[in-house]
Design a protein around this motif. Structure first.
Motif, PDB file in Angstrom:
ATOM      1  N   LYS A  34       5.406  -5.473  13.669  1.00 47.04           N
ATOM      2  CA  LYS A  34       4.201  -5.231  12.871  1.00 47.04           C
ATOM      3  C   LYS A  34       4.164  -6.106  11.618  1.00 47.04           C
ATOM      4  N   ASN A  35       5.218  -6.927  11.451  1.00 49.48           N
ATOM      5  CA  ASN A  35       5.283  -7.813  10.289  1.00 49.48           C
ATOM      6  C   ASN A  35       5.186  -7.029   8.984  1.00 49.48           C
ATOM      7  N   THR A  36       5.850  -5.885   8.961  1.00 50.69           N
ATOM      8  CA  THR A  36       5.720  -4.954   7.846  1.00 50.69           C
ATOM      9  C   THR A  36       7.085  -4.350   7.505  1.00 50.69           C
ATOM     10  N   ALA A  37       7.286  -4.149   6.202  1.00 50.98           N
ATOM     11  CA  ALA A  37       8.475  -3.451   5.723  1.00 50.98           C
ATOM     12  C   ALA A  37       8.034  -2.178   5.009  1.00 50.98           C
ATOM     13  N   TYR A  38       8.972  -1.238   4.909  1.00 51.81           N
ATOM     14  CA  TYR A  38       8.629   0.066   4.351  1.00 51.81           C
ATOM     15  C   TYR A  38       9.696   0.514   3.354  1.00 51.81           C
ATOM     16  N   LEU A  39       9.250   1.305   2.380  1.00 47.12           N
ATOM     17  CA  LEU A  39      10.165   1.994   1.484  1.00 47.12           C
ATOM     18  C   LEU A  39       9.797   3.470   1.541  1.00 47.12           C
ATOM     19  N   GLN A  40      10.674   4.260   2.144  1.00 40.55           N
ATOM     20  CA  GLN A  40      10.468   5.705   2.224  1.00 40.55           C
ATOM     21  C   GLN A  40      11.155   6.344   1.035  1.00 40.55           C
ATOM     22  N   MET A  41      10.388   7.091   0.259  1.00 40.01           N
ATOM     23  CA  MET A  41      10.907   7.716  -0.960  1.00 40.01           C
ATOM     24  C   MET A  41      10.791   9.233  -0.824  1.00 40.01           C
ATOM     25  N   ALA A  42      11.885   9.930  -1.018  1.00 34.32           N
ATOM     26  CA  ALA A  42      11.903  11.382  -0.913  1.00 34.32           C
ATOM     27  C   ALA A  42      12.512  11.983  -2.178  1.00 34.32           C
ATOM     28  N   SER A  43      12.301  13.288  -2.337  1.00 33.69           N
ATOM     29  CA  SER A  43      12.837  14.010  -3.507  1.00 33.69           C
ATOM     30  C   SER A  43      12.532  13.264  -4.787  1.00 33.69           C
ATOM     31  N   LEU A  44      11.294  12.857  -4.928  1.00 38.56           N
ATOM     32  CA  LEU A  44      10.905  12.023  -6.062  1.00 38.56           C
ATOM     33  C   LEU A  44      11.033  12.762  -7.384  1.00 38.56           C
ATOM     34  N   LYS A  45      11.412  12.010  -8.404  1.00 39.63           N
ATOM     35  CA  LYS A  45      11.625  12.545  -9.743  1.00 39.63           C
ATOM     36  C   LYS A  45      10.693  11.829 -10.726  1.00 39.63           C
TER      37      LYS A  45
ATOM     38  N   SER B  53       0.848  -1.182   0.000  1.00 41.32           N
ATOM     39  CA  SER B  53       0.000   0.000   0.000  1.00 41.32           C
ATOM     40  C   SER B  53       0.888   1.238   0.000  1.00 41.32           C
ATOM     41  N   GLY B  54       0.285   2.386  -0.321  1.00 41.78           N
ATOM     42  CA  GLY B  54       0.996   3.647  -0.202  1.00 41.78           C
ATOM     43  C   GLY B  54       1.380   4.310  -1.506  1.00 41.78           C
ATOM     44  N   GLY B  55       1.146   3.669  -2.627  1.00 42.85           N
ATOM     45  CA  GLY B  55       1.476   4.307  -3.898  1.00 42.85           C
ATOM     46  C   GLY B  55       0.496   5.416  -4.237  1.00 42.85           C
ATOM     47  N   GLY B  56       0.784   6.110  -5.346  1.00 45.37           N
ATOM     48  CA  GLY B  56      -0.121   7.168  -5.762  1.00 45.37           C
ATOM     49  C   GLY B  56       0.579   8.177  -6.648  1.00 45.37           C
ATOM     50  N   LEU B  57      -0.095   9.301  -6.824  1.00 43.60           N
ATOM     51  CA  LEU B  57       0.427  10.401  -7.642  1.00 43.60           C
ATOM     52  C   LEU B  57       1.057  11.443  -6.731  1.00 43.60           C
ATOM     53  N   VAL B  58       2.256  11.853  -7.061  1.00 37.68           N
ATOM     54  CA  VAL B  58       2.954  12.846  -6.259  1.00 37.68           C
ATOM     55  C   VAL B  58       3.697  13.791  -7.193  1.00 37.68           C
ATOM     56  N   GLN B  59       3.858  15.030  -6.769  1.00 40.78           N
ATOM     57  CA  GLN B  59       4.584  16.007  -7.577  1.00 40.78           C
ATOM     58  C   GLN B  59       6.088  15.801  -7.443  1.00 40.78           C
ATOM     59  N   PRO B  60       6.845  16.213  -8.440  1.00 38.90           N
ATOM     60  CA  PRO B  60       8.304  16.139  -8.317  1.00 38.90           C
ATOM     61  C   PRO B  60       8.783  16.850  -7.054  1.00 38.90           C
ATOM     62  N   GLY B  61       9.716  16.205  -6.361  1.00 36.03           N
ATOM     63  CA  GLY B  61      10.208  16.723  -5.099  1.00 36.03           C
ATOM     64  C   GLY B  61       9.444  16.227  -3.890  1.00 36.03           C
ATOM     65  N   GLY B  62       8.332  15.569  -4.120  1.00 32.80           N
ATOM     66  CA  GLY B  62       7.511  15.068  -3.021  1.00 32.80           C
ATOM     67  C   GLY B  62       8.009  13.759  -2.450  1.00 32.80           C
ATOM     68  N   SER B  63       7.250  13.247  -1.493  1.00 34.89           N
ATOM     69  CA  SER B  63       7.619  12.018  -0.789  1.00 34.89           C
ATOM     70  C   SER B  63       6.442  11.056  -0.733  1.00 34.89           C
ATOM     71  N   LEU B  64       6.780   9.784  -0.634  1.00 33.93           N
ATOM     72  CA  LEU B  64       5.794   8.736  -0.422  1.00 33.93           C
ATOM     73  C   LEU B  64       6.425   7.660   0.442  1.00 33.93           C
ATOM     74  N   ARG B  65       5.584   6.958   1.191  1.00 38.56           N
ATOM     75  CA  ARG B  65       6.062   5.785   1.911  1.00 38.56           C
ATOM     76  C   ARG B  65       5.216   4.580   1.501  1.00 38.56           C
ATOM     77  N   LEU B  66       5.893   3.583   1.003  1.00 39.15           N
ATOM     78  CA  LEU B  66       5.228   2.332   0.647  1.00 39.15           C
ATOM     79  C   LEU B  66       5.320   1.366   1.825  1.00 39.15           C
ATOM     80  N   SER B  67       4.246   0.620   2.027  1.00 35.67           N
ATOM     81  CA  SER B  67       4.226  -0.404   3.070  1.00 35.67           C
ATOM     82  C   SER B  67       4.061  -1.778   2.429  1.00 35.67           C
ATOM     83  N   CYS B  68       4.613  -2.769   3.093  1.00 32.37           N
ATOM     84  CA  CYS B  68       4.556  -4.147   2.610  1.00 32.37           C
ATOM     85  C   CYS B  68       4.271  -5.023   3.822  1.00 32.37           C
ATOM     86  N   ALA B  69       3.026  -5.445   3.956  1.00 29.08           N
ATOM     87  CA  ALA B  69       2.598  -6.218   5.123  1.00 29.08           C
ATOM     88  C   ALA B  69       2.484  -7.694   4.774  1.00 29.08           C
ATOM     89  N   ALA B  70       3.056  -8.526   5.612  1.00 28.04           N
ATOM     90  CA  ALA B  70       3.005  -9.970   5.388  1.00 28.04           C
ATOM     91  C   ALA B  70       1.842 -10.585   6.143  1.00 28.04           C
TER      92      ALA B  70
END
Length: 124
Positions: free
Chosen positions: A76-87, A7-24
């Motif tokens: 929490k049985n979960t992994a994350y991908l924090q993405m910043a300064s998106l291009k 979960s956590g994907g979506g549309l973001v403007q350049p320079g923005g941030s998103l965090r993806l979650s991966c729950a087992a």
């Protein structure tokens, strides 16, 4: 049923941030390496980052160095991908994957379970 749910994907403007979650579900992530991959149409799935069972990380994509961070919360049985300064070139479907092994790998075929993928679009 053994699965990874992203979960956590979506549309973001350049320079923005998103965090993806991966729950087992159906298994615990404690003994699994978690890899993050991305894929754009017409190209092979690319390894981005990997986090080991003990929290060490391996970076497989020079373009994300200093911008993306992998983490995990075994409680929490979960992994994350924090993405910043998106291009815009980060636009892709992002996948998490679990590998029952001590070592990280950038090879998709070496992973045992995969998330369903989540679209990340970076656009103004």
């Amino acid at each position: 049923q053994l699965q990874l749910v992203e979960s956590g994907g979506g549309l973001v403007q350049p320079g923005g941030s998103l965090r993806l979650s991966c729950a087992a579900s159906g298994f615990t992530l404690d003994d699994y390496v978690i890899g993050w991959f991305r894929q754009v149409p017409g190209k092979e799935r690319e390894g981005v980052l990997c986090i080991s069972t003990h929290g060490g990380t391996a970076n497989y994509a020079d373009s994300v160095k200093g911008r993306f961070t992998a983490s995990r919360d075994n409680a929490k049985n979960t992994a994350y991908l924090q993405m910043a300064s998106l291009k815009p070139e980060d636009t892709a479907v992002y996948y998490c994957a679990a590998r029952q092994n001590y070592y990280c790998s950038r090879t998709p075929a070496e992973y045992d379970y995969w998330g369903q993928g989540t679209q990340v679009t970076v656009s103004s």
